[in-house]
Design a protein around this motif. Structure first.
Motif, PDB file in Angstrom:
ATOM      1  N   UNK A  96       0.777  -1.232   0.000  1.00 60.27           N
ATOM      2  CA  UNK A  96       0.000   0.000   0.000  1.00 60.27           C
ATOM      3  C   UNK A  96       0.811   1.285   0.000  1.00 60.27           C
ATOM      4  N   UNK A  97       1.948   1.325   0.686  1.00 58.77           N
ATOM      5  CA  UNK A  97       2.742   2.552   0.595  1.00 58.77           C
ATOM      6  C   UNK A  97       3.100   2.926  -0.855  1.00 58.77           C
ATOM      7  N   UNK A  98       3.255   1.943  -1.723  1.00 60.09           N
ATOM      8  CA  UNK A  98       3.556   2.235  -3.127  1.00 60.09           C
ATOM      9  C   UNK A  98       2.303   2.691  -3.863  1.00 60.09           C
ATOM     10  N   UNK A  99       1.201   1.986  -3.637  1.00 63.64           N
ATOM     11  CA  UNK A  99      -0.009   2.318  -4.385  1.00 63.64           C
ATOM     12  C   UNK A  99      -0.620   3.635  -3.905  1.00 63.64           C
ATOM     13  N   UNK A 100      -0.591   3.872  -2.603  1.00 64.21           N
ATOM     14  CA  UNK A 100      -1.279   5.076  -2.120  1.00 64.21           C
ATOM     15  C   UNK A 100      -0.490   6.349  -2.397  1.00 64.21           C
ATOM     16  N   UNK A 101       0.786   6.225  -2.727  1.00 63.60           N
ATOM     17  CA  UNK A 101       1.565   7.423  -3.068  1.00 63.60           C
ATOM     18  C   UNK A 101       1.797   7.537  -4.571  1.00 63.60           C
ATOM     19  N   UNK A 102       1.351   6.537  -5.323  1.00 62.31           N
ATOM     20  CA  UNK A 102       1.554   6.570  -6.768  1.00 62.31           C
ATOM     21  C   UNK A 102       2.954   6.172  -7.204  1.00 62.31           C
ATOM     22  N   UNK A 103       3.781   5.789  -6.242  1.00 57.43           N
ATOM     23  CA  UNK A 103       5.155   5.398  -6.594  1.00 57.43           C
ATOM     24  C   UNK A 103       5.173   4.122  -7.445  1.00 57.43           C
ATOM     25  N   UNK A 104       4.097   3.350  -7.351  1.00 56.07           N
ATOM     26  CA  UNK A 104       4.028   2.109  -8.135  1.00 56.07           C
ATOM     27  C   UNK A 104       3.939   2.364  -9.643  1.00 56.07           C
ATOM     28  N   UNK A 105       3.754   3.635 -10.035  1.00 54.94           N
ATOM     29  CA  UNK A 105       3.802   3.953 -11.466  1.00 54.94           C
ATOM     30  C   UNK A 105       5.227   3.782 -11.994  1.00 54.94           C
ATOM     31  N   UNK A 106       6.204   3.929 -11.106  1.00 53.05           N
ATOM     32  CA  UNK A 106       7.606   3.830 -11.522  1.00 53.05           C
ATOM     33  C   UNK A 106       8.283   2.581 -10.984  1.00 53.05           C
ATOM     34  N   UNK A 107       7.916   2.235  -9.776  1.00 53.26           N
ATOM     35  CA  UNK A 107       8.497   1.049  -9.157  1.00 53.26           C
ATOM     36  C   UNK A 107       7.391   0.006  -9.075  1.00 53.26           C
ATOM     37  N   UNK A 108       7.477  -0.991  -9.930  1.00 50.40           N
ATOM     38  CA  UNK A 108       6.402  -1.986  -9.999  1.00 50.40           C
ATOM     39  C   UNK A 108       6.504  -2.953  -8.819  1.00 50.40           C
ATOM     40  N   UNK A 109       5.340  -3.346  -8.347  1.00 48.59           N
ATOM     41  CA  UNK A 109       5.264  -4.268  -7.226  1.00 48.59           C
ATOM     42  C   UNK A 109       4.778  -5.625  -7.742  1.00 48.59           C
TER      43      UNK A 109
ATOM     44  N   UNK B 112       9.725  11.736 -10.227  1.00 46.64           N
ATOM     45  CA  UNK B 112       9.758  10.819  -9.090  1.00 46.64           C
ATOM     46  C   UNK B 112      10.422  11.546  -7.931  1.00 46.64           C
ATOM     47  N   UNK B 113       9.621  12.295  -7.216  1.00 50.20           N
ATOM     48  CA  UNK B 113      10.149  13.083  -6.109  1.00 50.20           C
ATOM     49  C   UNK B 113      10.727  12.162  -5.037  1.00 50.20           C
ATOM     50  N   UNK B 114      11.747  12.656  -4.375  1.00 47.72           N
ATOM     51  CA  UNK B 114      12.339  11.845  -3.311  1.00 47.72           C
ATOM     52  C   UNK B 114      11.535  11.957  -2.027  1.00 47.72           C
ATOM     53  N   UNK B 115      11.128  13.172  -1.719  1.00 47.07           N
ATOM     54  CA  UNK B 115      10.484  13.397  -0.428  1.00 47.07           C
ATOM     55  C   UNK B 115       9.011  13.720  -0.596  1.00 47.07           C
ATOM     56  N   UNK B 116       8.356  13.970   0.513  1.00 49.32           N
ATOM     57  CA  UNK B 116       6.985  14.473   0.455  1.00 49.32           C
ATOM     58  C   UNK B 116       5.915  13.397   0.406  1.00 49.32           C
ATOM     59  N   UNK B 117       6.283  12.146   0.660  1.00 50.35           N
ATOM     60  CA  UNK B 117       5.262  11.095   0.634  1.00 50.35           C
ATOM     61  C   UNK B 117       4.652  10.839   2.010  1.00 50.35           C
ATOM     62  N   UNK B 118       5.243  11.427   3.033  1.00 45.21           N
ATOM     63  CA  UNK B 118       4.744  11.177   4.377  1.00 45.21           C
ATOM     64  C   UNK B 118       3.292  11.589   4.568  1.00 45.21           C
ATOM     65  N   UNK B 119       2.960  12.786   4.078  1.00 42.80           N
ATOM     66  CA  UNK B 119       1.585  13.257   4.237  1.00 42.80           C
ATOM     67  C   UNK B 119       0.605  12.440   3.398  1.00 42.80           C
ATOM     68  N   UNK B 120       1.058  12.017   2.220  1.00 41.42           N
ATOM     69  CA  UNK B 120       0.205  11.169   1.374  1.00 41.42           C
ATOM     70  C   UNK B 120      -0.115   9.872   2.103  1.00 41.42           C
ATOM     71  N   UNK B 121       0.912   9.286   2.704  1.00 36.16           N
ATOM     72  CA  UNK B 121       0.716   8.025   3.439  1.00 36.16           C
ATOM     73  C   UNK B 121      -0.194   8.245   4.635  1.00 36.16           C
ATOM     74  N   UNK B 122       0.047   9.350   5.318  1.00 39.59           N
ATOM     75  CA  UNK B 122      -0.758   9.674   6.501  1.00 39.59           C
ATOM     76  C   UNK B 122      -2.233   9.760   6.114  1.00 39.59           C
TER      77      UNK B 122
END
Lengths: 122, 147
Positions: A96-109, B112-122
């Motif tokens: 979920x940390x990947x999907x909920x931040x959209x990082x999974x668009x670049x880093x596939x899970x 692909x930003x390095x930081x700023x994901x904490x609030x999104x996760x929260x």
């Protein structure tokens, strides 16, 4: 053959690095938080220094993953070609940390290591 | 049988028996924040949350705490944080309070930003998230509906 597997001791985090041809596979267990992220970053940097074509990070034994861990992987993503940093995860706590931040668009899970390596038949 | 506090028919009021978690004046170091997270997880499980929900509580609570450690005290002085967790009505509430300066994440324009994901996760991990900043510090209130 030279040994391709090495133990990398860490306080709470435990990481092993194994090579599958040009792919570095990091198997991580423990918790990735502010306390352990610097260690995780060191291990990832160590693997990247050997210039893998693909970096697979197996998080199936990770019990906690926060934004500090995502930052390490986002940074690794920038060092390799698109799609070459991949994650193995079969649990919500690490997917979920990947999907909920959209990082999974670049880093596939991927659910299995074989699928992440692209060697599985399914 | 637990006291039902005069609300017949509400058998699940047993949740009221959960003692709130209160940790005040904790120095925000990576070590202490990990310990707080473990306490929060244990508390959430004792409050009857499923493991996945307890993990959400741990993650959102931890990201709020991590923001304190990261941003609230830019002068490097040891900052302190308060954490409270309680069952309020039909909701689990976690309140993280610091006495420093909350900083909005600096936007990183790269794809692909390095930081700023904490609030999104929260925000993604909580049913309700409210961040109130004032002169005295910041209060992050996180809520999960009990269903």
């Amino acid at each position: 053959m030279t040994p391709s597997s090495s133990e990398l001791p860490a306080s709470e985090l435990h990481v092993t690095c194994e090579w599958r041809e040009k792919a570095a596979v990091l198997s991580v267990s423990g918790e990735i938080d502010l306390l352990s992220a610097p260690e995780f970053e060191d291990v990832v940097a160590g693997a990247l220094a050997r210039e893998p074509a693909v970096l697979v990070v197996d998080l199936r034994k990770v019990t906690f993953l926060c934004s500090a861990g995502l930052q390490v992987l986002a940074s690794a993503h920038r060092r390799l070609a698109d799609g070459q940093v991949r994650v193995v995860s079969d649990a919500t706590v690490t997917t979920r940390p990947f999907t909920s931040t959209g990082l999974d668009a670049w880093i596939k899970v991927f659910p299995t290591l074989e699928m992440a390596l692209g060697t599985g038949s399914s | 049988m637990p006291e039902s506090a005069g609300s017949p028919g509400e058998a699940d009021q047993v949740r009221l028996a959960v003692t709130p978690l209160q940790c005040r004046g904790i120095l925000a170091t990576p070590e202490s924040l990990r310990k707080l997270r473990h306490q929060l997880t244990a508390w959430a499980l004792s409050a009857g949350l499923r493991r996945e929900q307890a993990q959400d509580v741990a993650l959102a609570g931890y990201e709020a705490l991590a923001n304190v450690a990261d941003h609230a005290y830019p002068d490097g002085a040891g900052g302190v944080v308060d954490v409270e967790a309680a069952v309020r009505g039909n909701r689990i509430e976690v309140v993280v309070t610091d006495h420093g300066e909350w900083r909005q994440p600096v936007l990183d324009p790269r794809p692909v930003a390095l930081r700023g994901r904490g609030l999104l996760l929260l925000r993604a991990s909580a049913d309700h998230a409210d961040i109130t900043t004032g002169d005295a510090g910041t209060v992050v209130t996180l809520g999960w509906d009990l269903v």
